[in-house]
Design an enzyme around this catalytic site. Structure first.
Site, PDB file in Angstrom:
ATOM      1  CG  HIS A 181      36.845  31.763  34.918  1.00 29.61           C
ATOM      2  ND1 HIS A 181      37.284  33.024  35.152  1.00 29.61           N
ATOM      3  CD2 HIS A 181      36.120  31.814  33.773  1.00 29.61           C
ATOM      4  CE1 HIS A 181      36.838  33.829  34.196  1.00 29.61           C
ATOM      5  NE2 HIS A 181      36.137  33.127  33.349  1.00 29.61           N
ATOM      6  CG  ASP A 232      39.699  32.339  37.657  1.00 28.25           C
ATOM      7  OD1 ASP A 232      40.465  32.210  36.699  1.00 28.25           O
ATOM      8  OD2 ASP A 232      38.578  32.880  37.581  1.00 28.25           O
ATOM      9  CD  GLU A 252      30.711  37.983  30.560  1.00 29.29           C
ATOM     10  OE1 GLU A 252      30.656  37.294  31.595  1.00 29.29           O
ATOM     11  OE2 GLU A 252      31.719  38.599  30.214  1.00 29.29           O
ATOM     12  CD  GLU A 279      33.245  42.048  30.292  1.00 31.51           C
ATOM     13  OE1 GLU A 279      32.914  40.977  30.844  1.00 31.51           O
ATOM     14  OE2 GLU A 279      34.371  42.263  29.854  1.00 31.51           O
ATOM     15  CG  HIS A 318      31.984  41.725  26.532  1.00 28.61           C
ATOM     16  ND1 HIS A 318      31.640  40.525  27.106  1.00 28.61           N
ATOM     17  CD2 HIS A 318      33.302  41.896  26.788  1.00 28.61           C
ATOM     18  CE1 HIS A 318      32.702  39.979  27.676  1.00 28.61           C
ATOM     19  NE2 HIS A 318      33.720  40.809  27.511  1.00 28.61           N
ATOM     20  CG  ASP A 376      31.177  40.457  33.980  1.00 32.04           C
ATOM     21  OD1 ASP A 376      30.674  40.230  35.095  1.00 32.04           O
ATOM     22  OD2 ASP A 376      31.808  39.598  33.330  1.00 32.04           O
ATOM     23  CG  ASP A 382      37.107  42.590  26.764  1.00 34.01           C
ATOM     24  OD1 ASP A 382      36.590  43.615  27.239  1.00 34.01           O
ATOM     25  OD2 ASP A 382      36.806  41.451  27.135  1.00 34.01           O
ATOM     26  CG  ASP A 409      38.491  43.182  30.426  1.00 32.88           C
ATOM     27  OD1 ASP A 409      37.369  43.474  29.978  1.00 32.88           O
ATOM     28  OD2 ASP A 409      38.962  42.028  30.385  1.00 32.88           O
ATOM     29  CG  ASP A 466      35.315  40.476  33.515  1.00 34.25           C
ATOM     30  OD1 ASP A 466      36.543  40.347  33.668  1.00 34.25           O
ATOM     31  OD2 ASP A 466      34.644  39.748  32.765  1.00 34.25           O
TER      32      ASP A 466
HETATM   33  C1  XLS Z   1      35.909  37.837  28.812  1.00 37.53           C
HETATM   34  C2  XLS Z   1      34.784  37.635  29.716  1.00 37.53           C
HETATM   35  C3  XLS Z   1      35.048  36.723  30.896  1.00 37.53           C
HETATM   36  C4  XLS Z   1      33.754  36.305  31.529  1.00 37.53           C
HETATM   37  C5  XLS Z   1      33.829  35.107  32.401  1.00 37.53           C
HETATM   38  O1  XLS Z   1      35.939  38.741  28.002  1.00 37.53           O
HETATM   39  O2  XLS Z   1      34.338  38.880  30.130  1.00 37.53           O
HETATM   40  O3  XLS Z   1      35.896  37.332  31.798  1.00 37.53           O
HETATM   41  O4  XLS Z   1      33.212  37.341  32.290  1.00 37.53           O
HETATM   42  O5  XLS Z   1      34.245  33.984  31.717  1.00 37.53           O
HETATM   43 NI    NI Z   2      33.038  39.262  31.695  1.00 31.82          NI
HETATM   44 NI    NI Z   3      35.358  40.691  28.857  1.00 30.08          NI
END
Ligand code: XLS
Ligand code: NI
Ligand code: NI
Length: 443
Positions: free
Chosen positions: A108, A111, A239, A275, A278, A303, A314, A316, A346
């Site tokens: 991003h 980042d 996404e 993702e 998600h 992702d 989430d 992750d 991700d």
């Molecule tokens: C958040 C998203 C984010 C996107 C990019 O849940 O996964 O990380 O991948 O903005």
């Molecule tokens: Ni993501």
């Molecule tokens: Ni995410």
């Protein structure tokens, strides 16, 4: 093999190049399955996956949570000068990425350099760090899988970015997207991502959903037209995510996003970035989301991560479940692979994973589980009756009246006649347990 690129200072001391050593290796810092040049189903592993490191989790994620302060204390944050700090962070990022032999990265805007509330200052910073990133990419051979703009952290986006009821906020979001697209183009980024963290609502009582979605579509068209005009040839990804941070996000899941893109005439330029966590938040398996996208010809990018079965958010985490990833790889191989994208981790190490080695173990495990799953899925597809078993379930549509139905040649009356003439259908097993065993046999 990428060459290790260090800055003036080495951040991950004592760790060298991570290499493929095969399954007999007892070295916890070696790939056991990911062998980048190994050919699987006509392509090298490197080409199948296009693995990417996510800048935000790996180099910005401090481990802070609503209950506690940062636990990941980054040495590169020492400088008080924002650009100096950004460059040190980028030195660390490229050192890590090249030591891991990861071919791509994703970011991003905020980042790679801290942003302020001053548009002109932000554009200056983005330009400066882009020049630095370009140099790093050239030295290392590491490429940009996708860029994006963070349109969810700044407080101005609390009511949405492209879907904000205040046009002034939308204009600021557009300004950020413009700068992020400029950087992506300058860095040869292969794709551009839209994830709309705040594009949704917290309460319908104050929300005009129809108008917000129309604004979102118009925003995407405007951004896409700008990028195309400025020479961007890559794919735009959306996404999907059902909720978090919004109570309801407009890009709920793959089916919803495909319907949205179709309705607003965006199918030609956009594909999906799916993702794992998600998918599970939306109440689907990842395999389901992959299949939906593949069936629509929209499987763009992944992702990679995983959720926690006991948690509903989430989390992750890095992927590590072989059965889940094999099922995803079956879809990937059967559908001809990712269109333009790759596999971006991700994912973040846990708050209490505080050794610098933890980041290596995490990516290593993620890359290896995908490689292992790809090999298994390839064997299932080439050495088993997986496809035949599935296609035989539909054999009644391959000829006779079934085939006529598929060609739209049967009326409802003719279907009734067929039912009467042929009596009660014989029960046909779905063979689910047989197939589940078959997958495990190959694992
Ligand atoms: C958040 C998203 C984010 C996107 C990019 O849940 O996964 O990380 O991948 O903005
Ligand atoms: Ni993501
Ligand atoms: Ni995410």
């Amino acid at each position: 093999m990428a060459k290790i690129i260090k800055g003036q200072q080495e951040f991950f001391k004592g760790i060298g190049q991570i290499k493929f050593e095969g399954t007999d290796s007892q070295n916890p810092l070696a790939f056991r399955w990911y062998n980048e040049n190994q050919i699987v189903s006509g392509k090298t592993m490197k080409e199948h996956f296009k693995f990417a490191c996510a800048y935000w989790h790996s180099f910005n994620g401090s481990g802070a949570d609503p209950f506690g302060e940062p636990t990941h204390i980054f040495e590169w944050n020492k400088s008080s000068d924002p650009l100096e700090r950004a460059k040190l962070k980028m030195d660390a990022a490229f050192e890590f990425i090249t030591k891991m032999n990861i071919p791509y990265y994703c970011f991003h805007d905020c980042d790679i350099v801290d942003l302020t509330n001053d548009v002109l200052e932000n554009e200056k910073r983005m330009k400066a760090i882009t020049i630095y990133a370009k140099q790093k990419q050239q030295e290392s051979g590491v490429k940009l899988l996708w860029g994006t703009a963070n349109l969810f952290s700044n407080k101005r986006y609390m009511n949405g970015a492209a879907t904000n009821p205040d046009f002034h906020v939308l204009a600021h979001a557009a300004t950020q997207v413009k700068a992020a697209i400029d950087a992506t183009i300058e860095l040869g980024g292969e794709n551009y991502v839209f994830w709309g963290g705040r594009e949704g609502y917290m309460s319908l009582l104050n929300t005009n959903m129809k108008r917000e979605k129309e604004h979102f579509a118009k925003f995407l068209h405007t951004a896409k037209d700008y990028a195309r005009k400025n020479g961007f040839k890559g794919t735009f990804f959306i996404e999907p995510k059902p909720c978090e941070p919004s109570k309801h996000q407009y890009d709920y899941d793959a089916e919803t996003v495909i319907g949205f893109l179709r309705q607003y005439n965006l199918l030609g330029d956009f594909k999906l970035n799916l993702e794992v966590n998600h998918a599970t938040l939306a109440g689907h398996t990842f395999q389901h989301e992959m299949q939906v996208a593949a069936d629509a010809g929209m499987l763009g990018s992944i992702d990679a991560n995983r959720g926690d079965n006991q948690n509903g958010w989430d989390t992750d985490q890095f992927p590590n479940n072989i059965n889940d990833v094999v099922e995803a790889m079956l879809v990937l191989l059967s559908s001809g692979g990712l269109q333009g994208g790759g596999i971006n981790f991700d994912a973040k190490i846990r708050r209490n994973s505080t050794d610098s080695l933890d980041l290596f173990y995490a990516h290593l495990g993620g890359m290896d589980i995908f490689a292992r799953a790809l090999l298994i899925a390839d064997k299932i597809l080439t050495n088993s009756d997986y496809h035949v078993t599935r296609s035989q379930r539909y054999a009644s549509f391959d000829q006779g009246k079934g085939a006529e139905f598929e060609k739209s040649n049967l009326t409802l009356d003719e279907l009734r006649t067929y039912a009467i003439e042929n009596g009660e259908p014989k029960l046909q097993s779905g063979k689910q347990e047989y197939l589940e065993n078959l997958i495990n046999r190959f694992i």
